[in-house]
Design an enzyme around this catalytic site. Structure first.
Site, PDB file in Angstrom:
ATOM      1  N   LYS A   1       0.766  -1.130   0.061  1.00  0.00           N
ATOM      2  CA  LYS A   1       0.260   0.214  -0.107  1.00  0.00           C
ATOM      3  C   LYS A   1       0.882   1.396  -0.062  1.00  0.00           C
ATOM      4  O   LYS A   1       0.679   2.410  -0.615  1.00  0.00           O
ATOM      5  CB  LYS A   1      -1.154  -0.046   1.239  1.00  0.00           C
TER       6      LYS A   1
ATOM      7  N   ARG B   1      -8.296  -1.523  17.336  1.00  0.00           N
ATOM      8  CA  ARG B   1      -8.399  -1.277  15.988  1.00  0.00           C
ATOM      9  C   ARG B   1      -9.492  -2.549  15.520  1.00  0.00           C
ATOM     10  O   ARG B   1     -10.217  -2.739  16.301  1.00  0.00           O
ATOM     11  CB  ARG B   1      -7.303  -1.076  15.100  1.00  0.00           C
TER      12      ARG B   1
END
Ligand SMILES: *Cc1c(COP(=O)(O)O)cnc(C)c1O
Length: 359
Positions: A36, A129
């Site tokens: 990414k 998260r």
């Protein structure tokens, strides 16, 4: 040559990948190479493949789409959006999941195109998260995953040091391994993957510690910068300059170090503060916050200081440097992970992706 440009040395990337893949192999860990930070650029992904990664992984489906020509399995890292399930089953073989509604939708779409999409269920070990925080939730999700015909349970995983800054250690990772074992015993299955996390796990390997049964890591920053992310330490035998930014000098002038007049807010609404160092040689370069934050650049000239920047300008202090920078010169910087991310994403920054001549 046009500036600003990011220079990517594929030999160095491949070298970092090979070093870290070999380190992981000692502990029977396979590496998912996370693409990414360079927006899934296939040329850089090829260096990951040449260096020995077992999967290509990205948080965005648009990037996985760019990696369509690679035969390695592709993993979607960010939890799929319900609105994107069609593309997810098309472009990703595996995805990380924590919502049964999404998994049902993935199953339906996968069946429609005669595929079985692989699911890694995420466990939250305290970083807060993504993932199931309570064990009973993961067990009930699991039963449903196993009953859906368009998906298969590929494994479980966790993600630490992302939101809460929790560091992976033997204690929290052991919990993941225990959950894996409990699932396998209860359901008489054997899961392909128990994924222990990201580049913040590497510090354990460097110290010779690991938890057996955890056999996968999803690595980005450590591969591109040769750095683990729990303590920010360098990894032996890796490069930190595989990605460099080169920018052009557009003004060089002697000026005071403190602005003249009443100080209000800067272009970003902050009230700036200054120390008076007298008259200094100030250098302006043609790159700005629209591309990279000034604090994500690392000067390679120890005597060249980064003062700051605005949307389109980077301001440096070159007074103490041995180099006599002039208008039209170019200056190279190393980059932090955030700097690479910004520079690779910015349309305004040219991409110079190269391999040195044959080894
Ligand atoms: C980005 C990401 C990674 C890779 O993190 P690094 O610190 O760059 O190694 C791993 N897992 C998930 C879920 C991610 O989003």
């Amino acid at each position: 040559m046009e500036y600003p440009k990011i220079k990517v040395d594929l030999n160095k990337v491949e070298h970092n990948v090979r070093t870290i893949v070999n380190l992981c192999r000692k502990y029977d860990i396979e590496v998912a190479g996370v693409t990414k930070v360079f927006c899934g650029d296939p040329r850089i992904a090829q260096a990951y493949v040449d260096g020995g990664v077992s999967y290509l992984a990205d948080s965005r489906i648009e990037n996985l789409k760019r990696l369509g020509d690679f035969s390695l399995p592709k993993m979607l890292l960010r939890l799929p959006m319900l609105s994107q399930v069609k593309q997810v089953v098309k472009y990703a073989d595996i995805s990380l999941n924590s919502e049964i509604d999404t998994i049902r939708a993935l199953s339906k779409e996968a069946k429609a195109i005669n595929r079985r999409h692989k699911i890694i269920l995420m466990v939250d070990l305290g970083d807060l998260r993504e993932g199931y925080y309570y064990e009973e939730e993961i067990f009930s999700a699991l039963e449903e995953v196993m009953s859906l015909s368009g998906v298969e349970l590929f494994g479980i995983g966790t993600n630490l040091t992302c939101y809460g800054g929790v560091i992976p250690e033997e204690s929290n990772l052991r919990k993941l391994a225990e959950i894996a074992k409990a699932i396998e015993e209860k359901h008489e299955v054997s899961m392909e993957v128990v994924s222990g996390g990201n580049s913040s796990n590497i510090h354990m390997l460097s110290e010779g510690k690991w938890v057996s049964r955890i056999n996968n890591l999803r690595l980005g920053e450590s591969l591109v910068l040769g750095q683990e992310t729990a303590y920010g330490r360098r990894i032996d035998n890796t490069h930190d300059d595989a990605f460099k930014l080169e920018v052009e000098v557009i003004e060089v002038k002697e000026k005071p170090s403190v602005p003249t007049g009443k100080i209000g807010r800067d272009a970003f609404g902050r009230v700036p503060a200054f120390t008076d160092k007298g008259i200094r040689k100030r250098i302006i370069c043609g790159v700005g916050k629209q591309d990279v934050e000034a604090d994500s650049l690392i000067s390679m000239d120890d005597n060249l200081t980064i003062l700051g920047g605005s949307s389109d300008h980077l301001i440096l202090d070159g007074t103490d440097s041995d180099i006599d920078y002039e208008v039209g010169d170019s200056i190279e910087f190393k980059l932090t992970y955030g700097g690479i991310l910004g520079a690779m994403t910015s349309e305004y920054i040219k991409k110079d992706i190269f391999r040195n001549c044959r080894k």
